[in-house]
Design a protein around this motif. Structure first.
Motif, PDB file in Angstrom:
ATOM      1  N   ALA A 218     176.577 153.309  43.057  1.00  0.00           N
ATOM      2  CA  ALA A 218     175.571 152.456  43.697  1.00  0.00           C
ATOM      3  C   ALA A 218     175.212 151.270  42.812  1.00  0.00           C
ATOM      4  O   ALA A 218     175.069 150.128  43.295  1.00  0.00           O
ATOM      5  N   GLU A 219     175.073 151.517  41.512  1.00  0.00           N
ATOM      6  CA  GLU A 219     174.710 150.435  40.583  1.00  0.00           C
ATOM      7  C   GLU A 219     175.841 149.409  40.456  1.00  0.00           C
ATOM      8  O   GLU A 219     175.585 148.195  40.399  1.00  0.00           O
ATOM      9  N   VAL A 220     177.084 149.876  40.415  1.00  0.00           N
ATOM     10  CA  VAL A 220     178.216 148.945  40.325  1.00  0.00           C
ATOM     11  C   VAL A 220     178.267 148.063  41.568  1.00  0.00           C
ATOM     12  O   VAL A 220     178.466 146.844  41.483  1.00  0.00           O
ATOM     13  N   MET A 221     178.075 148.664  42.751  1.00  0.00           N
ATOM     14  CA  MET A 221     178.127 147.881  43.988  1.00  0.00           C
ATOM     15  C   MET A 221     176.985 146.861  44.040  1.00  0.00           C
ATOM     16  O   MET A 221     177.189 145.703  44.423  1.00  0.00           O
ATOM     17  N   GLU A 222     175.790 147.284  43.652  1.00  0.00           N
ATOM     18  CA  GLU A 222     174.659 146.352  43.675  1.00  0.00           C
ATOM     19  C   GLU A 222     174.882 145.203  42.699  1.00  0.00           C
ATOM     20  O   GLU A 222     174.621 144.033  43.018  1.00  0.00           O
ATOM     21  N   PHE A 223     175.372 145.530  41.523  1.00  0.00           N
ATOM     22  CA  PHE A 223     175.617 144.500  40.514  1.00  0.00           C
ATOM     23  C   PHE A 223     176.722 143.549  40.961  1.00  0.00           C
ATOM     24  O   PHE A 223     176.593 142.323  40.837  1.00  0.00           O
TER      25      PHE A 223
END
Length: 580
Positions: A218-223
């Motif tokens: 989730a963090e990779v996609m948001e970033f």
């Protein structure tokens, strides 16, 4: 109440650390520990046919569960057989405790029968390798070994002479707290500040992800959405980052496909996230590079870095996301997505031409059909060699599937033993071993372990009667293939003789039905698929430097290989690309 001996104390500590199974082969010096397992209802002894299988199985269990797993071997030759599987577990960062039982303590150093020095032999494939020479060392030494395995994510080895295992344990030994999980690591403020500046100053950012992105999808996609970054991955990052990824540009490296290579070379800033990607020939030398890794020894050992960030990927991204400026220009991202889709379109056309009628069967077709019929929560264990190629290009992750193999150590014969460890964690979950005929036959004896424990592992055997990857290496070197041919039996008949389900497939039209029927079978099953030995693979970008030491070829017999459902995902992503 009878006094506890060292072996019983050893087993009690393993149970307290969460170990459910001890994989191994019984034998003299190990007998006190095995008997202690027999009398302890909280742990099972798993009798395999080869200790190498025991270590691979324990490593796979640790990777699937994230918890400590254990294996054991008797003195000398017995525990020496563990070493290959332990190397793999250690390089895969799997927490494994290995018990190397030892000759009688009074004979150590005197050239006794079966004498080795396991505390020295296993030093290179472990964080901790020590000899228990007195009962008084228990339980502190074993606790320390467990802390190292869990806390540092790797292997610990304890050498225990059989006579000491049978001695009385120390009175009222203190029960120390045992580490069972690892903390997250946040980078320092200075590193975060510098990385924020680098990102804000860069016009084109690319993320390249490895297994360190586990739990950070989730963090990779948001970033990536915030900085308009293409997202590529290494093989070990595939299962954690490729699914539900509108920024996906494929995989770089020797098994690569798509536009990951271009995305990493045409950016202004490349950010390596949780990857120890070993093939530096595929990494750029003329762009800025930042690397984020929880293991500081990984930082900068594959490429020149402009910034090294010591920290957990998820925590690092959580620090970055609210601080970096959102980029508005997505031209670089859209161009890479278009390149990715075009690249996949080309290779799919190269392999799909009458592939469902080709005899011998194309291995690409086998992998594509397998991907379609396997469960959405299946665990795939993949043999090293050409099976790695087909697994990398065809097995579609979805956030629930697991894909494990000897991706860092590169050992043959890993798939079947890993499937054993994976299946023991959950008998109701589908486990599929993608085995090559060379790897399967190397440790074929442990197919009997499936039968003995009625483990419902499904072995899909890519049977090209050769060591395909080695043949390709010889081809690259300009050498005729030699010593690579396998004279194989009807493996399906062998499976049936062992008491399992077995079917042989020689015609493409029979493949889907054969796989579905095998998967419906309640117990162990083997599908022996006769595949085309000339179906080889090359990566999307080749240079003379890359050829060195690996199987790359421009021969006319080489197929570039398809990419299955990944083309569909790439086309879906293009729907979001603004039209000019």
């Amino acid at each position: 109440m009878a006094k506890q001996n060292v072996a019983e104390q050893f087993v009690d500590i393993l149970v307290r650390a969460g170990v459910k199974r001890l994989y191994g082969v019984v034998g003299d010096s190990l007998n006190p520990v095995v008997d202690a397992v027999r009398r302890n209802a909280a742990i099972d002894w798993i009798h395999v046919r080869h200790e190498e299988t025991a270590a691979f199985a324990a490593g796979a269990e640790a990777q699937i569960t994230g918890r400590l797993a254990a294996c054991a071997g008797s003195c000398g030759p017995g525990n020496l057989h563990l070493i290959n599987g332990l190397y793999d577990a250690h390089r895969s960062m799997a927490p494994v405790l290995a018990l190397a039982s030892h000759i009688p303590s009074s004979e150590i150093g005197l050239g006794y029968f079966q004498e080795t020095h396991p505390d020295r032999l296993f030093a290179e494939c472990s964080h901790y390798s020590e000899l228990i020479s007195s009962p008084k060392q228990m339980p502190r030494l074993l606790d320390t070994a467990i802390q190292n395995a869990v806390g540092r994510s790797g292997v610990s080895v304890v050498a225990l002479p059989g006579d000491i295992a049978d001695e009385p344990a120390p009175e009222k030994a203190a029960e120390t707290a045992i580490v069972t999980s690892r903390p997250t690591v946040r980078p320092g403020d200075d590193e975060i500040d510098r990385l924020v500046r680098m990102i804000d100053e860069a016009g084109k950012v690319t993320l390249f992800c490895g297994s360190g992105t586990a739990g950070a999808h989730a963090e990779v996609m948001e970033f990536a959405g915030r900085v308009k970054s293409p997202v590529g991955h290494a093989l070990r990052g595939k299962e954690f980052i490729q699914y539900d990824n509108p920024y996906d540009v494929g995989m770089s490296g020797l098994l690569g496909y798509g536009a990951a290579y271009e995305a990493t070379h045409e950016c202004d800033l490349l950010i390596l996230l949780g990857t120890d990607f070993p093939y530096n020939a595929f990494l750029p030398t003329d762009v800025k590079i930042a690397q984020v890794d929880v293991r500081p020894e990984n930082l900068g050992r594959r490429s020149r870095l402009d910034l090294a960030v010591w920290g957990d990927v998820r925590e690092t991204l959580r620090c970055l996301i609210p601080r970096v400026k959102e980029k508005k220009n997505r031209r670089f991202l859209d161009r890479m997505l278009k390149k990715h889709a075009d690249a996949l379109e080309g290779v799919v056309k190269a392999y799909t031409r009458k592939v469902d009628k080709h005899v011998p069967i194309h291995p690409e077709y086998v992998a594509a059909v397998l991907d379609e019929v396997a469960d959405d929560e299946a665990v795939f264990t993949i043999d090293t060699g050409m099976c790695n190629v087909w697994g990398a290009r065809y097995i579609s992750p979805n956030g629930r599937r697991r894909i494990i193999g000897s991706f860092s150590h590169g050992s043959m014969a890993n798939a079947l033993p890993m499937a054993i460890g994976a299946q023991f964690t959950d008998r109701g979950r589908q486990v599929v071993s993608m085995s090559g005929d060379g790897g399967f036959s190397m440790l074929m004896g442990d197919f009997l372990t499936l039968v003995q424990y009625d483990l419902p592992v499904k072995v899909v055997l890519f049977n090209n009667s050769s060591l395909g990857m080695v043949e390709l290496e010889m081809l690259v070197a300009g050498l005729p293939s030699y010593g690579t041919a396998n004279t194989n039996p009807d493996f399906a008949a062998v499976a049936r003789a062992c008491g399992a389900y077995g079917v042989r497939v020689e015609q493409p039209k029979d493949l889907p039905g054969a796989l579905k029927e095998a998967f419906r079978h309640k117990g162990p099953a083997l599908v022996d698929v006769v595949t085309d030995p000339n179906a080889l693979s090359i990566p999307p970008k080749i240079s003379a430097e890359m050829v060195t030491g690996f199987a790359l070829s421009a021969s006319k017999i080489v197929l570039e290989g398809g990419v299955g459902r990944m083309l569909q995902m790439a086309r879906s992503n293009l729907r979001n690309v603004p039209r000019p």
